[in-house]
Write a protein that holds these residues in place. Structure first.
Motif, mmCIF file in Angstrom:
data_model
loop_
_atom_site.group_PDB
_atom_site.id
_atom_site.type_symbol
_atom_site.label_atom_id
_atom_site.label_comp_id
_atom_site.label_asym_id
_atom_site.label_seq_id
_atom_site.Cartn_x
_atom_site.Cartn_y
_atom_site.Cartn_z
ATOM 1 N N TRP A 365 50.814 70.465 9.943
ATOM 2 C CA TRP A 365 49.398 70.079 9.850
ATOM 3 C C TRP A 365 48.755 69.979 11.227
ATOM 4 N N LEU A 366 49.447 69.376 12.176
ATOM 5 C CA LEU A 366 48.897 69.236 13.524
ATOM 6 C C LEU A 366 48.619 70.593 14.164
ATOM 7 N N CYS A 367 49.461 71.573 13.836
ATOM 8 C CA CYS A 367 49.282 72.915 14.416
ATOM 9 C C CYS A 367 48.089 73.656 13.819
ATOM 10 N N THR A 368 47.528 73.133 12.725
ATOM 11 C CA THR A 368 46.358 73.802 12.122
ATOM 12 C C THR A 368 45.037 73.298 12.699
ATOM 13 N N ILE A 369 45.093 72.241 13.501
ATOM 14 C CA ILE A 369 43.857 71.627 13.998
ATOM 15 C C ILE A 369 43.114 72.550 14.961
ATOM 16 N N ILE A 370 43.838 73.242 15.843
ATOM 17 C CA ILE A 370 43.175 74.153 16.791
ATOM 18 C C ILE A 370 42.467 75.271 16.035
ATOM 19 N N TYR A 371 43.081 75.744 14.950
ATOM 20 C CA TYR A 371 42.380 76.762 14.160
ATOM 21 C C TYR A 371 41.070 76.198 13.611
ATOM 22 N N SER A 372 41.073 74.939 13.196
ATOM 23 C CA SER A 372 39.852 74.329 12.676
ATOM 24 C C SER A 372 38.789 74.196 13.763
ATOM 25 N N VAL A 373 39.213 74.038 15.016
ATOM 26 C CA VAL A 373 38.255 74.064 16.136
ATOM 27 C C VAL A 373 37.580 75.430 16.198
ATOM 28 N N MET A 495 44.737 81.702 6.559
ATOM 29 C CA MET A 495 44.977 80.316 6.966
ATOM 30 C C MET A 495 44.625 79.314 5.875
ATOM 31 N N TYR A 496 43.393 79.317 5.380
ATOM 32 C CA TYR A 496 42.967 78.258 4.474
ATOM 33 C C TYR A 496 43.506 78.435 3.053
ATOM 34 N N VAL A 497 43.594 79.670 2.551
ATOM 35 C CA VAL A 497 44.220 79.868 1.240
ATOM 36 C C VAL A 497 45.698 79.514 1.338
ATOM 37 N N GLY A 498 46.328 79.905 2.453
ATOM 38 C CA GLY A 498 47.725 79.536 2.673
ATOM 39 C C GLY A 498 47.911 78.034 2.746
ATOM 40 N N GLN A 499 46.977 77.356 3.446
ATOM 41 C CA GLN A 499 47.050 75.896 3.545
ATOM 42 C C GLN A 499 46.909 75.227 2.180
ATOM 43 N N LEU A 500 45.939 75.680 1.381
ATOM 44 C CA LEU A 500 45.732 75.090 0.061
ATOM 45 C C LEU A 500 47.004 75.152 -0.769
ATOM 46 N N LYS A 501 47.634 76.336 -0.801
ATOM 47 C CA LYS A 501 48.858 76.504 -1.584
ATOM 48 C C LYS A 501 50.008 75.716 -0.975
ATOM 49 N N PHE A 502 50.101 75.734 0.340
ATOM 50 C CA PHE A 502 51.230 75.096 1.014
ATOM 51 C C PHE A 502 51.209 73.584 0.836
ATOM 52 N N PHE A 503 50.099 72.953 1.184
ATOM 53 C CA PHE A 503 50.050 71.500 1.128
ATOM 54 C C PHE A 503 50.063 70.984 -0.311
ATOM 55 N N ASN A 504 49.448 71.729 -1.236
ATOM 56 C CA ASN A 504 49.500 71.315 -2.636
ATOM 57 C C ASN A 504 50.898 71.484 -3.202
ATOM 58 N N GLY A 505 51.552 72.592 -2.850
ATOM 59 C CA GLY A 505 52.883 72.875 -3.382
ATOM 60 C C GLY A 505 53.973 72.021 -2.779
ATOM 61 N N GLN A 506 53.816 71.633 -1.506
ATOM 62 C CA GLN A 506 54.857 70.879 -0.823
ATOM 63 C C GLN A 506 54.675 69.370 -0.927
ATOM 64 N N ALA A 507 53.520 68.936 -1.378
ATOM 65 C CA ALA A 507 53.315 67.495 -1.556
ATOM 66 C C ALA A 507 54.002 67.039 -2.839
ATOM 67 N N PRO A 508 54.686 65.906 -2.829
ATOM 68 C CA PRO A 508 55.291 65.360 -4.051
ATOM 69 C C PRO A 508 54.217 65.074 -5.101
ATOM 70 N N ASP A 509 54.643 64.968 -6.366
ATOM 71 C CA ASP A 509 53.702 64.772 -7.472
ATOM 72 C C ASP A 509 52.807 63.552 -7.274
ATOM 73 N N GLY A 510 53.357 62.493 -6.707
ATOM 74 C CA GLY A 510 52.610 61.247 -6.575
ATOM 75 C C GLY A 510 51.528 61.267 -5.522
ATOM 76 N N ILE A 511 51.494 62.305 -4.677
ATOM 77 C CA ILE A 511 50.484 62.373 -3.615
ATOM 78 C C ILE A 511 49.913 63.791 -3.502
ATOM 79 N N LYS A 512 49.683 64.435 -4.647
ATOM 80 C CA LYS A 512 49.144 65.797 -4.645
ATOM 81 C C LYS A 512 47.768 65.871 -3.984
ATOM 82 N N SER A 513 46.897 64.908 -4.294
ATOM 83 C CA SER A 513 45.561 64.918 -3.698
ATOM 84 C C SER A 513 45.638 64.685 -2.199
ATOM 85 N N PHE A 514 46.601 63.873 -1.780
ATOM 86 C CA PHE A 514 46.808 63.680 -0.343
ATOM 87 C C PHE A 514 47.195 64.999 0.311
#
Length: 602
Positions: A365-373, A495-514
């Protein structure tokens, strides 16, 4: 009498009959979802009556309209601040970055409420109402207090000085919009995938496709706001533009409510912050305890469901091994149940793994911040650069903010190209049905983002060479900005489609929105980082009679150097990202667990 349960939920007599007689079809697939989702009455969701495309099409329309409404303000905010609120270029760029950053930092609040207490449906509904309130207030305050005389802020007719009341009302309204949209974003990004049972092969493939359509919906909404609304706003019709955004938000909310009977839901899992704290406290209490070599000796509850409401069990991993102390039993088998009464003393493996997942996601996640800049320059410095270029195309004057339409067209184009052409080719080389992994896609996005900054720098050099009068726009056509906008669009697909799938898929069920909110929080910190970089650059370069790289009059500055600096920072960030991506090990969900060892004695 034994009670039949599915996904931990007792079934009524009618449901028991259906479940017993049609438990699986000829392909061995259950008619009831197996991922723990329920219908609006809390019953196990029946696949034929809930979820899938009938639900997500309404959500996609809802999301497209909300995006249309949001960018009706967001994409032209920098010009509203300079023309109507009469701010300087650097101040306006920083204020846009602050506002955009706040939008996405509010996503953490929405994610917290969604995962912990309200659930995704209620959170989506509540924050959409706040969003509508903010838009209505902005429309009213612009009509009555800000856009005076009517039609001002078109680049020709000067607006009257803004009163203190007008300024206060403006900032209250735009930050209500930020709060409403910020809380809505991560929740809708998780609520959509919830409509597909990933244990059903056909629904699982649809879930993977949903993320691409989700990003298409975002960009279609942006396309209309960046062309139609921007045109009216750029010509001074700000009030019409804002009221149109308000109407779109109301219609979006009605579409959302329309799907209520069919939506699938997941139980709120309780406060994740307390669960995370419990793991660290339990591990600290057992700091001198040795973690057993046999994973089966770590504590876990019986059955398929975990101790966390609405969350499946997670297999044990060997990362952050010291946290396993929290799941290490320190009493004899007959007393385990007493120790397990307090999660501050003994946590389950799934609870520990939930914390590990968060820790493993953070470096990525930290490595994606420069892209957001890089991404945020499109709403600020790209627009300011465009205002100082030749915007005439025959008798038509191109609004600078509408150039972002090329970003949107690029996104839609490259999504189609990737899915229809690139993915089948890549599959042959990688044997991955999705072509590239999410981490690989994000890496490609970083590379293309770096190229976008180089293109923006080259355009600025060409613009400066074609300046004839110090205070006038360059004779270079604004169409020179097409490559930089198009490259940003292409980078988003990766980047962003990859992020959506990655963070949603890798987050445990209890913190999907996180997990989904991490994508938004990256954009937030990218905006704040952009503010810091602009401020530092101006402090370092504006000395004495030297106006600095980003002065009010861009003809006297060196915006090109700022863009090239961002390209260099992205290159450095790419190196760190590759190292983090190689280190990362993904989450493993247990589908069928045969309880053994100490857990069976609990």
């Amino acid at each position: 009498m034994a009670v039949l349960e599915v996904n931990g939920i007792p079934l009524k007599n009618k449901e028991i009959a259906m479940y017993n007689t049609t438990c699986v079809d000829e392909k061995g697939i259950s008619p009831i979802t197996e991922d723990g989702s329920v219908d609006r009455k809390g019953r196990p969701a029946v696949k034929s009556k809930t979820g899938k495309w009938k639900s997500t099409l309404l959500l996609l329309v809802n999301y497209g309209l909300v995006t249309f409404a949001f960018f009706g303000l967001g994409v032209n905010l920098v010009l509203f601040l300079t023309r109507v609120m009469q701010q300087e270029n650097a101040d306006a760029a920083n204020n846009v970055s602050k506002w955009t950053g706040t939008v996405y930092i509010f996503s953490l609040i929405g994610a917290f409420l969604s995962d912990s207490y309200w659930g995704r449906y209620l959170t989506c509904a509540m924050f959409q109402l706040i969003f509508i309130l903010g838009l209505a207030l902005l429309s009213l305050s612009s009509w009555i207090l800000l856009v005076k005389p009517s039609g001002c802020g078109d680049g020709k007719l000067q607006c009257e000085p803004i009163s203190a009341v007008g300024t206060v009302m403006f900032y209250i309204s735009i930050y209500l919009i930020a709060f409403g949209n910020g809380g809505y974003q991560p929740t809708i990004a998780s609520f959509g995938p919830d409509q597909y049972d990933e244990r059903d092969p056909s629904e699982s493939s649809s879930k993977a496709t949903f993320f691409s359509y989700f990003y298409v919906a975002l960009n279609v909404g942006s396309l209309f706001s960046n062309t139609i609304l921007v045109y009216y706003e750029d010509s001074g019709q700000w009030v019409i533009g804002f009221w149109t955004s308000t109407a779109a938000a109301v219609i979006a909310f009605l579409f959302f409510l329309l799907g209520t009977p069919r939506y699938r839901h997941f139980k709120a899992s309780g406060n994740p912050l307390s669960r995370i704290a419990q793991v660290f406290v339990a591990a600290a209490r057992k700091w001198k305890v040795n973690v057993p070599d046999n994973d089966a000796l770590l504590y876990e509850v019986k059955g398929k469901e975990s101790a966390i409401a609405g969350s499946r069990k997670i297999s044990h991993s060997y990362a952050f091994r010291f946290l396993d102390k929290a799941a290490t039993v320190t009493t004899d088998a007959s007393s385990v149940w007493q120790e397990a009464k307090s999660p501050w003393k003994l946590c389950t493996v799934t609870q520990v793994e939930e914390v590990k997942c968060v820790l493993k996601l953070l470096p990525i996640w930290l490595c994606t911040i420069i892209y957001s800049v890089v991404f945020t320059q499109m709403a600020s410095l790209f627009v300011e650069q465009g205002t100082m270029m030749n915007r005439r195309l025959g008798s038509f004057s191109i609004p600078p903010a509408s150039m972002s339409a090329f970003d949107i067209i690029s996104v839609i184009f490259f999504i189609c190209i990737y899915r229809q052409i690139l993915m089948p080719v890549v599959v042959k080389f990688t044997n991955n049905p999705d072509g590239l992994t999410e981490l690989q896609r994000m890496g490609v996005g970083l590379v293309i983002g770096m190229l976008a900054m180089i293109a923006a720098g080259v355009t600025e050099l060409a613009r400066l060479k074609n300046v004839t009068e110090p205070d006038q726009e360059s004779s270079l056509t604004i169409l020179w900005q097409i490559p930089q906008y198009s490259l940003i669009g292409a980078s988003e697909v990766f980047m962003y489609v990859g992020q959506l799938k990655f963070f949603n898929g890798q987050a445990p069920d209890g913190i999907k929105s996180f997990g989904s909110s991490l994508n938004m929080a990256s954009i937030s910190l990218g905006n704040y980082t952009s503010i810091i970089l602009v401020s530092v650059v101006m402090a370092a370069t504006a000395k004495g009679e030297t106006p600095g790289w980003i002065p009010s009059n861009l003809n006297a500055g060196h915006l090109d150097r700022f863009f090239f600096m961002l390209a260099a920072l992205t290159a450095v960030d790419l190196v760190f990202y590759v190292l983090c991506a190689r280190w990362y090990k993904g989450i493993r969900i247990e589908s069928d667990i045969d309880e053994e060892g100490i857990a069976s004695m609990s």
